[in-house]
Design a protein around this motif. Structure first.
Motif, PDB file in Angstrom:
ATOM      1  N   LEU A 126       0.820  -1.218   0.000  1.00 19.40           N
ATOM      2  CA  LEU A 126       0.000   0.000   0.000  1.00 19.40           C
ATOM      3  C   LEU A 126       0.848   1.259   0.000  1.00 19.40           C
ATOM      4  O   LEU A 126       0.376   2.333  -0.373  1.00 19.40           O
ATOM      5  N   GLY A 127       2.103   1.129   0.464  1.00 19.60           N
ATOM      6  CA  GLY A 127       2.964   2.303   0.559  1.00 19.60           C
ATOM      7  C   GLY A 127       2.616   3.222   1.704  1.00 19.60           C
ATOM      8  O   GLY A 127       3.025   4.389   1.720  1.00 19.60           O
ATOM      9  N   THR A 128       1.870   2.734   2.704  1.00 25.22           N
ATOM     10  CA  THR A 128       1.448   3.553   3.842  1.00 25.22           C
ATOM     11  C   THR A 128       2.104   3.043   5.121  1.00 25.22           C
ATOM     12  O   THR A 128       2.542   1.887   5.211  1.00 25.22           O
ATOM     13  N   ASP A 129       2.144   3.896   6.135  1.00 19.77           N
ATOM     14  CA  ASP A 129       2.668   3.475   7.435  1.00 19.77           C
ATOM     15  C   ASP A 129       1.845   2.327   8.006  1.00 19.77           C
ATOM     16  O   ASP A 129       2.386   1.404   8.618  1.00 19.77           O
ATOM     17  N   GLU A 130       0.532   2.392   7.822  1.00 18.14           N
ATOM     18  CA  GLU A 130      -0.338   1.349   8.340  1.00 18.14           C
ATOM     19  C   GLU A 130      -0.034   0.007   7.671  1.00 18.14           C
ATOM     20  O   GLU A 130       0.025  -1.043   8.322  1.00 18.14           O
ATOM     21  N   ARG A 132       2.805  -0.917   6.252  1.00 19.28           N
ATOM     22  CA  ARG A 132       4.120  -1.393   6.704  1.00 19.28           C
ATOM     23  C   ARG A 132       4.039  -1.945   8.123  1.00 19.28           C
ATOM     24  O   ARG A 132       4.707  -2.935   8.453  1.00 19.28           O
TER      25      ARG A 132
END
Length: 749
Positions: A126-130, A132
């Motif tokens: 997703l490329g998001t902190d969540e 990862r």
């Protein structure tokens, strides 16, 4: 028993080794599907059905919190409940929501599962902190539970010879033809198209693996494991990236030694990983060129499209590849011949002339057509196809035969051509016969080609891509694995340590500074890179030195000399054609003034060198790639190097054959041939490149680039190759590279 896999890079579970985990998967006696759904319109409703329908002969368990009978299987409401009836569950596929995956993996470890396919999205892709965070938690849970992961964000695996279908892709729901092509991919959703391409002419897969995010087990883990599977004779790899370049190269060399074929479709060619910005060669180095150099060195063949990947892989698996590189084109239409020849020319595939014996045998029926490659069969008539096509197939040096179909007036004529090419394929089992059919085939033609395992390709351009790939395979097969390596000999450690100039350069590089030109040349001369005579002179010594230049002969070149001083000519810090003492004094004053203007705080001296005679200017160097390490580069050089923009890459160690090939390619090859006094001294240039690659062993830990630009290559009888400048760029801290393809939030990646 398979050998243990090499140590993996990055976060990996501490459970079973990659080999043991993949053994548990491929030889599973019991599998649990976590998150099975009774709704077969959902992806999670497909896995159980697919596993049962493929013919899997082991025990199957399903977990669904509601409890139900799905496709004849009674589900369990928890993973722990499975252990109550089966204490030997080997593998799992997890299809619960992303937030629940870590808990599921923990419970799977508790009942002894050693490997799990996590076939859901919502993680780092997703490329998001969540995303990862979820992936980190999943890996940590697997690490603690001793479970190895495939995925997440992949859509499963398929082993046709078992059979084992564990996933929800289109192909997972089919009973596949058991073949010899292992399709390993960073992308999963393309598998259905890939399957149709290969099964369309009777070839088949041995394995399919969708690797997803590779949070744990990687594509290379699967590839290394399958090297020991006798069914996987051809590897078709669809790559976003290669995270561990040296390991990939080890795999490729092992595959080559084992007689396996490796084909690659590389996705994405973004300009990332260029860190050594001081060097021209680094700015000219692109990812595609690096991958091509590595593939060429290790016998891997790159393909431009999915079609060329799968059709070529299928032909290779059928044994229709050899060391013969020739390609012959034939058609009942002269115009179709020309169209195909043009497409092959664009793809870089030469059409070699027919040998004399073949030409003479074809001549009696040629009528008004010229006997040549491509050959217009129409002039001879379809009644002669049974004579002429076998002659083409038996032509000396031919590895591929392409038939471009055109619609004829009679069905009989159409049948005669198709049967002639089918018989040629049967008569020559190592010949790759390809049919190009821009229009729909008649039923009997399609059946004839299908029964003969001949691929039919609709596009001339795509057919040219396939034929280019087959030719590259033939070249790769003909490479001598024992060919003498250039630059393979290590320098003598004692000699290196004994030279204080060498030690000083290494110290400078370790401190993150760029050695001055004189120090760089002295370092490289230890390895055999020669340069004109030169002296280092302080500015206040110039007046006396000009009258007695310490054995140097006019004309001279005068340069500013300092650490961290690159591209001196661009700053006016180089003066050429200094003919006498007065000119040397004037040059020194000019450079002093320009230094005060452009580099006022740089302590500098002068480098005075003999000016080299006429010749070609070439750039030679070593450039660090973030994935594969140092590679050699060579191209047209001098001040206009970036304007020309041609740089050839060579993976280390370099073979003499590849080096000779590069020195005859493109603009560089024409430059070396164009001297008014004869061609440039390629042998001397090759020796200089050899010497430079020998320095790689010592410098590899410390540099991002070594650039010798220009190298003056002598012409005609005045040969030799001299380094006129040298730049050694210190290694910078490893930068975090960005993905070569954008994040894909879909489950079917």
């Amino acid at each position: 028993m398979r050998p243990a896999s090499p140590a993996l890079s990055g976060p990996r579970s501490e459970g079973a080794s990659a080999t043991a985990a993949l053994d548990a998967l491929h030889h599973a006696g019991s599998i649990v599907i976590v998150g099975a759904s009774s709704d077969d319109t959902k992806l999670s409703g497909l896995a159980l059905r697919n596993l049962r329908r493929c013919g899997f002969d082991g025990r199957i368990h399903a977990v669904n919190r509601r409890g139900a009978v799905i496709d004849g299987v009674t589900t369990h409401t928890s993973i722990r409940a499975v252990a109550e009836i089966d204490d030997a569950v080997d593998a799992a596929i997890v299809m619960v929501p992303a937030d629940d995956c870590a808990e599921a993996v923990t419970e799977l470890g508790a009942i002894g599962v050693r490997v799990a396919v996590v076939a859901v999205s919502g993680f780092a892709e997703l490329g998001t902190d969540e995303g990862r965070r979820r992936q980190d938690e999943l890996v940590a849970a697997a690490h603690a539970a001793g479970v190895r992961l495939i995925g997440p964000n992949g859509n499963g695996v398929y082993a046709t010879h078992r059979p084992l279908s564990l996933g929800y892709n289109h192909l997972h729901g089919l009973q596949l033809t058991a073949g010899n092509v292992a399709l390993l991919s960073h992308s999963g959703a393309i598998a259905g198209t890939a399957l149709e391409l290969i099964e369309g002419f009777g070839a088949g897969l041995s394995h399919f693996v969708s690797c997803g995010n590779e949070a744990d087990l990687t594509l290379l883990d699967h590839a290394e494991y399958l090297l020991d599977d006798p069914h996987a004779t051809v590897f078709a790899l669809v790559l976003d990236r290669v995270d561990d370049g040296p390991r990939f190269r080890r795999f490729a060399r092992r595959a080559r030694q084992a007689g396996r074929t490796v084909l690659v479709l590389k996705l994405g060619d973004s300009e990332v990983g260029r860190r050594a910005t001081l060097a021209h060669s680094s700015r000219l180095s692109g990812p595609r060129a690096v991958y091509e150099a590595v593939f060429e060195a290790d016998g891997v063949v790159a393909t431009p499209t999915l079609e060329s990947l799968m059709i070529s892989a299928g032909l290779a698996a059928q044994g229709r590849t050899s060391t013969r590189t020739g390609t012959v084109v034939a058609s009942p239409s002269g115009g179709a011949c020309i169209l195909m020849a043009d497409a092959l020319d664009r793809a870089g595939v030469p059409l070699e002339p027919l040998d004399e014996a073949t030409a003479q045998a074809l001549a009696p029926t040629a009528r008004f057509a010229t006997v040549m490659n491509p050959l217009d069969l129409g002039a001879s008539g379809a009644h002669n196809a049974a004579v002429n096509v076998p002659l083409l197939a038996a032509t000396e040096g031919v590895g591929s035969l392409a038939y471009v179909v055109t619609i004829l007036q009679t069905e009989l004529g159409q049948r005669r051509y198709s049967e002639a090419f089918a018989e040629a394929a049967a008569e020559h089992p190592h010949l790759a016969v390809v049919v190009v059919a821009p229009a729909a085939l008649r039923d009997h033609e399609a059946a004839t080609f299908r029964s003969a395992s001949i691929p039919v390709i609709a596009s001339t351009t795509e057919a040219a891509n396939v034929l280019a790939t087959l030719r590259a395979l033939a070249v790769a097969r003909s490479l001598d694995a024992e060919e003498a390596r250039v630059g393979a000999a290590d320098p003598t450690p004692d000699a290196t340590a004994a030279d204080p100039g060498i030690a000083a350069v290494l110290t400078t590089l370790r401190d993150g500074r760029t050695p001055d030109e004189a120090a760089a040349k002295r370092f490289l001369s230890h390895f055999g890179v020669t340069h004109p005579g030169e002296r280092v002179v302080d500015f206040d010594e110039v007046a006396a030195f000009a009258d007695d230049p310490a054995g140097l002969c006019y004309p001279l070149v005068v340069k500013a000399l300092a650490e961290d001083l690159a591209h001196k000519a661009a700053h006016g810090l180089v003066v050429l054609d200094v003919a006498d003492p007065a000119g040397l004094r004037h040059a020194a004053e000019q450079i002093r003034a320009d230094l005060a203007r452009t580099h006022p705080h740089t302590p500098a001296r002068l480098l005075v060198a003999e000016q080299a005679g006429p010749g070609c200017e070439v750039i030679v160097g070593l450039v660090r790639d973030p994935e594969f390490g140092l590679l050699a580069v060579v191209g047209p050089g001098g001040a206009g190097v970036e304007a020309v923009g041609e740089l050839h890459h060579l993976a280390l160690p370099v073979t003499a054959g590849r080096l000779d090939d590069v020195l005859h390619r493109g603009v560089l090859g024409r430059l070396l041939d164009a001297g008014p006094d004869g061609p440039a001294d390629r042998e001397a240039l090759a020796e200089l490149i050899t010497s430079l690659t020998a320095a790689a062993e010592v410098l590899a830990p410390h540099v991002d680039a070594i650039e010798v630009n220009p190298v003056r290559v002598g012409l005609g009888t005045d040969g030799g190759a001299l380094a006129l400048d040298a730049l050694i760029t210190p290694r910078t801290p490893t930068a975090t590279t960005t993905p070569t393809t954008p994040p894909d939030p879909r489950t079917t990646r």
